[in-house]
Design an enzyme around this catalytic site. Structure first.
Site, PDB file in Angstrom:
ATOM      1  N   TYR A  91       1.096  -1.229   0.032  1.00  0.00           N
ATOM      2  CA  TYR A  91      -0.006   0.272   0.017  1.00  0.00           C
ATOM      3  C   TYR A  91       0.923   1.252   0.043  1.00  0.00           C
ATOM      4  O   TYR A  91       1.804   1.164  -0.767  1.00  0.00           O
ATOM      5  CB  TYR A  91      -0.953   0.028   1.190  1.00  0.00           C
ATOM      6  CG  TYR A  91      -2.107   0.943   0.876  1.00  0.00           C
ATOM      7  CD1 TYR A  91      -2.973   0.491  -0.089  1.00  0.00           C
ATOM      8  CD2 TYR A  91      -2.461   2.072   1.708  1.00  0.00           C
ATOM      9  CE1 TYR A  91      -4.049   1.540  -0.518  1.00  0.00           C
ATOM     10  CE2 TYR A  91      -3.514   2.910   1.500  1.00  0.00           C
ATOM     11  CZ  TYR A  91      -4.308   2.596   0.470  1.00  0.00           C
ATOM     12  OH  TYR A  91      -5.354   3.413   0.064  1.00  0.00           O
ATOM     13  N   ARG A 147      -8.706  10.990  -8.277  1.00  0.00           N
ATOM     14  CA  ARG A 147      -7.920  11.526  -7.501  1.00  0.00           C
ATOM     15  C   ARG A 147      -7.101  10.486  -6.382  1.00  0.00           C
ATOM     16  O   ARG A 147      -7.527  10.427  -5.158  1.00  0.00           O
ATOM     17  CB  ARG A 147      -8.799  12.494  -6.482  1.00  0.00           C
ATOM     18  CG  ARG A 147      -7.915  13.510  -5.899  1.00  0.00           C
ATOM     19  CD  ARG A 147      -8.489  13.676  -4.393  1.00  0.00           C
ATOM     20  NE  ARG A 147      -8.276  12.407  -3.573  1.00  0.00           N
ATOM     21  CZ  ARG A 147      -8.712  12.438  -2.422  1.00  0.00           C
ATOM     22  NH1 ARG A 147      -9.184  13.143  -1.563  1.00  0.00           N
ATOM     23  NH2 ARG A 147      -8.468  11.322  -1.687  1.00  0.00           N
ATOM     24  N   LYS A 165      -6.144  -1.563  -0.809  1.00  0.00           N
ATOM     25  CA  LYS A 165      -6.819  -1.425   0.251  1.00  0.00           C
ATOM     26  C   LYS A 165      -7.406  -2.621   0.741  1.00  0.00           C
ATOM     27  O   LYS A 165      -7.616  -3.196   1.930  1.00  0.00           O
ATOM     28  CB  LYS A 165      -8.296  -0.534   0.038  1.00  0.00           C
ATOM     29  CG  LYS A 165      -8.055   0.809   0.249  1.00  0.00           C
ATOM     30  CD  LYS A 165      -7.946   1.164   1.901  1.00  0.00           C
ATOM     31  CE  LYS A 165      -7.189   2.370   2.327  1.00  0.00           C
ATOM     32  NZ  LYS A 165      -8.175   3.817   1.954  1.00  0.00           N
ATOM     33  N   GLU A 236     -13.481   4.937  -2.710  1.00  0.00           N
ATOM     34  CA  GLU A 236     -12.184   5.156  -2.576  1.00  0.00           C
ATOM     35  C   GLU A 236     -11.587   6.341  -3.769  1.00  0.00           C
ATOM     36  O   GLU A 236     -11.801   5.864  -4.580  1.00  0.00           O
ATOM     37  CB  GLU A 236     -11.533   3.965  -2.653  1.00  0.00           C
ATOM     38  CG  GLU A 236      -9.881   4.279  -2.060  1.00  0.00           C
ATOM     39  CD  GLU A 236      -9.789   4.475  -0.595  1.00  0.00           C
ATOM     40  OE1 GLU A 236      -8.808   4.963  -0.146  1.00  0.00           O
ATOM     41  OE2 GLU A 236     -10.732   3.820   0.030  1.00  0.00           O
ATOM     42  N   ASP A 237     -10.942   7.354  -3.204  1.00  0.00           N
ATOM     43  CA  ASP A 237     -10.290   8.190  -4.122  1.00  0.00           C
ATOM     44  C   ASP A 237     -11.195   8.596  -5.496  1.00  0.00           C
ATOM     45  O   ASP A 237     -10.531   8.845  -6.475  1.00  0.00           O
ATOM     46  CB  ASP A 237      -8.969   7.464  -4.570  1.00  0.00           C
ATOM     47  CG  ASP A 237      -7.877   7.461  -3.530  1.00  0.00           C
ATOM     48  OD1 ASP A 237      -8.296   8.124  -2.219  1.00  0.00           O
ATOM     49  OD2 ASP A 237      -6.667   7.013  -3.724  1.00  0.00           O
ATOM     50  N   ASP A 259     -14.140   5.951   2.482  1.00  0.00           N
ATOM     51  CA  ASP A 259     -13.044   6.019   3.242  1.00  0.00           C
ATOM     52  C   ASP A 259     -12.350   7.150   3.413  1.00  0.00           C
ATOM     53  O   ASP A 259     -11.682   7.797   4.587  1.00  0.00           O
ATOM     54  CB  ASP A 259     -11.965   4.598   3.016  1.00  0.00           C
ATOM     55  CG  ASP A 259     -10.945   4.726   4.089  1.00  0.00           C
ATOM     56  OD1 ASP A 259     -11.361   4.731   5.116  1.00  0.00           O
ATOM     57  OD2 ASP A 259      -9.768   4.678   3.656  1.00  0.00           O
ATOM     58  N   ASP A 260     -12.127   7.836   2.391  1.00  0.00           N
ATOM     59  CA  ASP A 260     -11.278   9.361   2.369  1.00  0.00           C
ATOM     60  C   ASP A 260     -11.975  10.183   3.132  1.00  0.00           C
ATOM     61  O   ASP A 260     -11.362  10.978   3.881  1.00  0.00           O
ATOM     62  CB  ASP A 260     -11.312   9.765   0.694  1.00  0.00           C
ATOM     63  CG  ASP A 260     -10.764   9.045   0.205  1.00  0.00           C
ATOM     64  OD1 ASP A 260      -9.501   8.452   0.095  1.00  0.00           O
ATOM     65  OD2 ASP A 260     -11.301   8.539  -1.041  1.00  0.00           O
ATOM     66  N   ASN A 411      -0.921  11.975   1.858  1.00  0.00           N
ATOM     67  CA  ASN A 411      -0.103  10.862   1.379  1.00  0.00           C
ATOM     68  C   ASN A 411       0.027  11.125  -0.125  1.00  0.00           C
ATOM     69  O   ASN A 411      -0.514  11.746  -0.867  1.00  0.00           O
ATOM     70  CB  ASN A 411      -1.002   9.607   1.532  1.00  0.00           C
ATOM     71  CG  ASN A 411      -0.942   9.231   3.013  1.00  0.00           C
ATOM     72  OD1 ASN A 411       0.214   9.074   3.732  1.00  0.00           O
ATOM     73  ND2 ASN A 411      -2.003   8.671   3.479  1.00  0.00           N
TER      74      ASN A 411
END
Length: 553
Positions: A91, A147, A165, A236-237, A259-260, A411
Site C-alpha cells: 500500500y 484522485r 485497500k 475510494e479516491d 474511506d477518504d 499521502n
C-alpha cells in the site's frame, strides 16, 4: 486488456483471488516425481529471499501482486509474518508509484473493470458476473481513479488502490480474501500524459462530467446492491465534488461508506482525542478551548473536520459552537464569507459548511497570517503540498502552545506537509505529531520518540468488518464516530504510558476487532443491525466474537 471493448471477457475479470473463479487450493499431496515435497514454510522463506533480492519497492510490489493472484495463502502469510515491513510495499507509499505506472507494469487482471461505455448494461454484466462466483463478495472497494492519494487523476490505474485497500482489509481486519472484490470504474482521464501513453489500457478520452458520472454511479450502485446484497461497498479516491455528492446520495440507501471522508475523519478524531487530552493537561486549558486550523479544503479535509466536530460535541458544545472551532484554508486562503469567490457563489459546495462569518471583511491569504490571527492549538494538513508546514509556521505553533498538535496527513510521503524530524527539531521535541504516511522512530534529546500515524488502516477494516458482522442495513454517522471512540480506547497500558496517540500497527488484528465491536454496538443502538446473535453481548464478549470471526491464512 482494455475497457474500450464491450465483451464480457474484456470488461469483467476475476476478483482478488483465484478461488473466486471456482479454483480451490489443492489438498496436500505426498511427493511424487512431478510434485516435490515443498512445504508452506519453505515457500514463505523463498518469497522473503526473493523480495530481499529485488532492488526496488515497485518490483517487490509487482512480484507480490503475482504471488497474491497465484497463491493468496502464501501472500497473506507473508503479510501476517511481516506486516510492518510489507504494508508500505503493498500500500502507501509504493502503491502510488504502482498506480502511476499501472499500464506499464500490468501483468494480469486484478478485479472488476467497468467502462462507462457499458453503463446501460451494468445490471446485466454484474448479474452475469455474480453467477460465476463460488463465494459472494463481502467487501467491494470502488474507485474511478480520479484522485489517487495526492497524485491526481490516474484513470484505470486506480485499480491499484482498490486492490491495495483490500489487501489491508484481509491482513488487518480478517476479511476472507475470497470475499474481496476490487473495482475500477473507467470514465476516462484528464491526465494527458497517461492518456497518450501507448501502453495505457483505459479509455483514451477526457473524463466525463459529474452529471454523466452520477448516472453511471447510479447504475453501478443499484446493480451492485442487487448482485451482491450482503456486501459492504467502500468508495475510494473519487475527486472531492463527486466524493461528497456520491456519499450524500447513496449513504442512506446502501451499505456503503467513503474511506477518504469518513474513514479519515474517524482515525483523525481518534488521534485528536488522545492529543487534546495531553495538550490540555500540559497547558491547563479546557478541552473546549482547542482551536484547529486546516490547510486544505478538499473532500478529505472537510470530512475530517466534520468528524472532529464530534470531539467538541462530546464536551457539550452545540453543532454551531463546535463548527466555530475550525478554520479551513484552501489555495485562496482562509475561507471567509467576504472572499470574492464565496461572494460570487463559485466556491465548491463541500467547503460552504466551514465558511467563516466573523472576519469583518479582512482576508487571510496565507497559513502564517491565519496562525497569527487564530492562535490555534492544532494544525492539520490535508493540502497534498510537500513541506507546506514550514519552519516559521511550526516554530510559531510552539511559541503559542506548550504542547502543539501538528497532524501533517497528506499521502504519500512525497506530499506530506512536515517530516517527523523537522517537527521535533522546530518544536524542541514538544510536538504531538501524527502523519498520514509512516515515519521511523527518532532518538531526540536522549529519548526514543515514536511518531503517530493517522493511518486509515487502523479504522477502515474495523468499519467494514463490523458492518458485515452486524448485518447492518447501512453505515450510519453514529457507526463512524463509534469506530473513532473504539480506536482511541484501544491503546494498551504501555502505549498510554509512552504518550502514543494510536495503537501500534503490530496489534492491528486486535485493534480491528475492538473497532468492529464498537461499530456493531452502534449499529445495534441505532436499530440498523440484523444479526440477532450478537445482541445483548457485553463489550468483552463482542470483541471476542469479532476475533473468532477473523480469517487467518
Amino acid at each position: 486488456m482494455s475497457t474500450q471493448t464491450n465483451t464480457n471477457e474484456d470488461i469483467l475479470t476475476p476478483p482478488l483471488t483465484p478461488t473466486a473463479t471456482g479454483k480451490q487450493a489443492s489438498p496436500r499431496r505426498s511427493p511424487s516425481p512431478s510434485h516435490p515435497n515443498i512445504t508452506p514454510a519453505q515457500n514463505l522463506l523463498r518469497l522473503k529471499s526473493t523480495l530481499q533480492n529485488l532492488p526496488t519497492d515497485l518490483l517487490k510490489h509487482s512480484h507480490l501482486a503475482r504471488v497474491r493472484r497465484e497463491d493468496p495463502n502464501l501472500f497473506f502469510s507473508a503479510l501476517k509474518d511481516d506486516l510492518i515491513g510489507l504494508a508500505p510495499i503493498v500500500y502507501t507509499p509504493t502503491v502510488g508509484e504502482a498506480c502511476q505506472k499501472y499500464s506499464q507494469v500490468y501483468s494480469g487482471p486484478e478485479g472488476l473493470y467497468l467502462s462507462i461505455d457499458d453503463k446501460h448494461r451494468i445490471p446485466e454484466l454484474l448479474a452475469e458476473f455474480a453467477q460465476t462466483l463460488q463465494n459472494p463478495p463481502q467487501i467491494l472497494v470502488v474507485t474511478d481513479g480520479s484522485r489517487i492519494l495526492g497524485l491526481g487523476d490516474l484513470g484505470i490505474g486506480g485499480m491499484g488502490i482498490s486492490v491495495g485497500k483490500l489487501n489491508l482489509y484481509v491482513a488487518g481486519g480478517g476479511i476472507n480474501p475470497h470475499g474481496c472484490l476490487p473495482v475500477v470504474l473507467d470514465m476516462g482521464t484528464n491526465n494527458e500524459t497517461i492518456r497518450d501513453d501507448p501502453l495505457y489500457i483505459g479509455l483514451r478520452r477526457p473524463r466525463v462530467g459529474l452529471q454523466e458520472a452520477t448516472e453511471f454511479m447510479d447504475a453501478f450502485m443499484e446493480a451492485a446492491a442487487a448482485a451482491f446484497p450482503t456486501a459492504v461497498i467502500q468508495h475510494e479516491d473519487f475527486y472531492s465534488e463527486a466524493a461528497f455528492d456520491f456519499l450524500d446520495k447513496y449513504k442512506g440507501n446502501y451499505r456503503m461508506f467513503n474511506d477518504d471522508i469518513e474513514g479519515t475523519g474517524s482515525v483523525i478524531l481518534a488521534g485528536f482525542l488522545a492529543a487534546a487530552k495531553q495538550a490540555s493537561e500540559a497547558s491547563g486549558k479546557s478541552l473546549k478551548d482547542h482551536k484547529i486550523v486546516f490547510l486544505g479544503g478538499g473532500s478529505a479535509a472537510v470530512g475530517v473536520a466534520k468528524e472532529m466536530m464530534n470531539f467538541f460535541k462530546m464536551q457539550g458544545l452545540t453543532e454551531d459552537e463546535a463548527r466555530e472551532r475550525f478554520w479551513l484554508i484552501d489555495t485562496k486562503g482562509l475561507i471567509t464569507s467576504t472572499r470574492p469567490d464565496v461572494v460570487s457563489g463559485k466556491v465548491a459546495a463541500h467547503k460552504r459548511y466551514f465558511i467563516r462569518n466573523d472576519t469583518e471583511g479582512t482576508e487571510y491569504p496565507s497559513l502564517a497570517s491565519v496562525i497569527d490571527y487564530v492562535k490555534p492549538t492544532a494544525l492539520v494538513g490535508l493540502s497534498t503540498t510537500f513541506g507546506a508546514f514550514g519552519e516559521d509556521h511550526v516554530r510559531r505553533m510552539a511559541e503559542l502552545n506548550k504542547v502543539p498538535i501538528i497532524f501533517p496527513l497528506s499521502n504519500p510521503t512525497s506530499k506530506c506537509e512536515l517530516s517527523f524530524s523537522d517537527a521535533l527539531e522546530w518544536t524542541d521535541g514538544k510536538v504531538l505529531f501524527a502523519s498520514g504516511s509512516p515515519y521511523a522512530p527518532i532518538h531526540h534529546q536522549g529519548r526514543l520518540r515514536e511518531p503517530g500515524q493517522g493511518n486509515n488502516f487502523l479504522v477502515f477494516p474495523g468499519i467494514g468488518f463490523g458492518a458485515l458482522q452486524s448485518g447492518a442495513e447501512r453505515i450510519t454517522n453514529g457507526m463512524i464516530t463509534a469506530s473513532a471512540i473504539a480506536l482511541s480506547e484501544a491503546l494498551n497500558e504501555e502505549e498510554k504510558k509512552l504518550g502514543l496517540l494510536y495503537p501500534r500497527l503490530e496489534r492491528i488484528r486486535e485493534v480491528s476487532a475492538e473497532v468492529a465491536a464498537g461499530v456493531v454496538k452502534a449499529a445495534q443502538k441505532e436499530g440498523v443491525d440484523r444479526n440477532e446473535k450478537l445482541r445483548g453481548l457485553d463489550h468483552a464478549a463482542l470483541i471476542q466474537e469479532m476475533k473468532d470471526a477473523q480469517w487467518w491464512p
